[in-house]
Scaffold this motif. Structure first.
Motif, short mmCIF file in Angstrom:
data_model
loop_
_atom_site.label_atom_id
_atom_site.label_comp_id
_atom_site.label_asym_id
_atom_site.label_seq_id
_atom_site.Cartn_x
_atom_site.Cartn_y
_atom_site.Cartn_z
N ALA A 1 0.85 -1.19 0.00
CA ALA A 1 0.00 0.00 0.00
C ALA A 1 0.88 1.23 0.00
O ALA A 1 1.83 1.34 0.79
N LEU A 2 0.60 2.14 -0.91
CA LEU A 2 1.28 3.44 -0.96
C LEU A 2 0.38 4.49 -0.34
O LEU A 2 -0.81 4.56 -0.64
N HIS A 3 0.94 5.29 0.55
CA HIS A 3 0.22 6.43 1.13
C HIS A 3 1.08 7.66 1.00
O HIS A 3 2.26 7.66 1.39
N VAL A 4 0.51 8.72 0.44
CA VAL A 4 1.23 9.98 0.23
C VAL A 4 0.45 11.09 0.92
O VAL A 4 -0.77 11.18 0.81
N ARG A 5 1.17 11.94 1.64
CA ARG A 5 0.52 13.01 2.40
C ARG A 5 1.33 14.30 2.25
O ARG A 5 2.56 14.28 2.20
N GLY A 6 0.60 15.42 2.21
CA GLY A 6 1.28 16.71 2.13
C GLY A 6 0.52 17.79 2.85
O GLY A 6 -0.65 17.64 3.20
N ARG A 7 1.19 18.91 3.09
CA ARG A 7 0.58 20.05 3.77
C ARG A 7 -0.42 20.73 2.84
O ARG A 7 -0.14 20.97 1.67
N ALA A 8 -1.56 21.06 3.37
CA ALA A 8 -2.56 21.82 2.63
C ALA A 8 -2.84 23.12 3.35
O ALA A 8 -2.42 23.32 4.50
#
Length: 468
Positions: free
Chosen positions: A382-389
């Motif tokens: 599983a790939l999970h990508v997260r960034g600041r919004a």
């Protein structure tokens, strides 16, 4: 439309006086705190918030909203919403947080507003544990209903597979006991696809598992080691027995979750490792190929208290505006790792804060003893990508995630697109808040779920997918 009026009508005539919890409008004290979520990038401003203290409160709120055909959003105590945050009525279940452990049956009966930290604390004195996620601040209900891939998932499978009973309030304002005997079709659907479109789950009962010791933690290398670590992890992870779970992440170290101050805001490579009832000598031997890669900045892997599961991933503990996405991967060849590294820029100038790969397989790839609508059993990773919004202004459209403000949506999409050739088509809901894993269900299961939702919620009171 006067939203308060909806709560005075309805076929059961259950008005505001029947609700024992707070009923709040935007001008009321406590309103802002009641609607606050873990991801403030998701705008929400419902006309009415009902803080349910009991299942009867849930019934009264649903009947009142249904009288005027008002959509209902659901908010627990955890990280996400279980329905449309743009709905004019928000039903908060965080006060339904009772946890009762039956050590003889090895089960827990848990209110929909409980968090996994509460479950662990109640189970541990009996030598038991639950299939917890990487953060114990996550709510039990939304996580489990969406499938649930936790630290011990390779050994025991999806959390939803071990649900034994639920209580559900449907759009007609009726409370139902749901299990494999009394409502097998609905029981199948709720276990994996139950976050949206069926009603309000008020209580869950699920299996617990014996746990004598927990071996786990994390190892951190500098960002310059990313290629060496990810390629080594790609070869090493498939050799682990089912008792062990692992993930690896490119991470911008947050200023919380107990991270040492010298690492704050640094980009690092973070290996995570966890196993139930694994001896330290066995765990050390299994981990030795990764430890041989070079001197790490931090090595915290060892024996942990059964309730110290948060030490493995060190997930952020404070709310922050984020945008995330992901993909379920059928495999992870060398070319996939190279493509991921080329697209994953987690330096200080980038909006990305996390790019994680988690090894699946083991019990996750096996069918549940009682069939469930869990998606993604064929995924190997599983790939999970997260960034600041950015935080949207109050006037912004409710439910909007303003990715264009910071470029985070494009940055997340670029990483997901990079592994497109190895993707099964969508993310597991455990790892991304972008809604349901429609691409991971077969056409037959999609049709089956659609028909069931039409049957229990024909007006679409709970139908909107979750954006957070």
């Amino acid at each position: 439309m006067n939203l308060l009026g909806a709560f005075h009508r309805g076929h059961r005539r259950r008005g505001l006086a029947a609700i024992t919890g707070p009923v709040l409008r935007p001008a009321d004290a406590g309103y802002t705190a009641e609607i606050a979520g873990f991801n403030p990038a998701v705008a929400r401003r419902p006309g009415i918030v009902v803080g349910a203290r009991s299942e009867d409160d849930v019934v009264a709120a649903v009947v009142g909203a249904g009288a005027d055909g008002l959509p209902v959003g659901i908010k627990g105590a955890g990280h996400g919403f279980c329905a449309d945050p743009a709905a004019p009525v928000l039903l908060s279940t965080r006060r339904l947080d009772a946890v009762v452990v039956d050590p003889r049956a090895r089960t827990a009966r848990v209110g929909a507003g409980a968090t996994w930290g509460q479950v662990l604390a109640a189970a541990a004195p009996h030598g038991l544990t639950a299939l917890v996620p990487s953060s114990t601040r996550v709510g039990v209900a939304g996580y489990t209903l969406g499938g649930g891939v936790g630290l011990l998932a390779r050994r025991y499978g999806f959390a939803a597979d071990h649900l034994q009973r639920l209580r559900l309030v449907t759009a007609d304002g009726r409370a139902h006991e749901i299990d494999g005997d009394r409502a097998p079709e609905l029981f199948w659907a709720l276990r994996g696809a139950g976050r949206n479109g069926f009603g309000v789950v008020t209580e869950l009962e699920f299996a617990l598992f014996p746990l004598v010791r927990l071996y786990g933690g994390g190892i951190v290398w500098p960002a310059a080691a990313a290629a060496d670590v990810l390629h080594a992890w790609r070869e090493w992870a498939p050799t682990l027995p089912d008792e062990l779970g692992t993930s690896v992440a490119l991470l911008r170290v947050p200023r919380d979750a107990g991270w040492p101050a010298p690492l704050h805001d640094q980009t690092v490579v973070h290996l995570r490792f966890a196993g139930a009832d694994v001896e330290a000598t066995t765990g050390d031997a299994l981990l030795s190929p990764m430890r041989a890669l070079g001197t790490p900045l931090l090595d915290e892997v060892g024996e942990l208290s059964p309730t110290a599961t948060d030490a493995v991933h060190r997930e952020p503990t404070a709310p922050a505006p984020v945008h995330d996405g992901g993909a379920a991967l059928r495999d992870l060849p060398t070319t996939a790792v190279d493509a991921l590294l080329a697209a994953a820029d987690v330096d200080v100038a980038s909006p990305l804060t996390l790019v994680e790969l988690r090894a699946l397989g083991g019990a996750l790839s096996r069918a549940a003893a009682v069939p469930a609508a869990v998606a993604g059993r064929s995924a190997a990773y599983a790939l999970h990508v997260r960034g600041r919004a950015a935080v949207p202004a109050p006037a912004d459209r409710p439910g909007a995630v303003p990715g264009a403000t910071t470029g985070v949506a494009d940055a997340v999409a670029a990483v997901v697109d990079a592994v497109g050739p190895w993707s099964l088509g969508g993310p597991l809901p455990t790892f991304a808040g972008a809604g349901e894993p429609v691409e991971l269900w077969s056409p037959r299961d999609q049709a089956r779920l659609h028909l069931l939702r039409q049957a229990v919620d024909p007006g679409g009171m709970f139908a909107a997918p979750s954006p957070a």
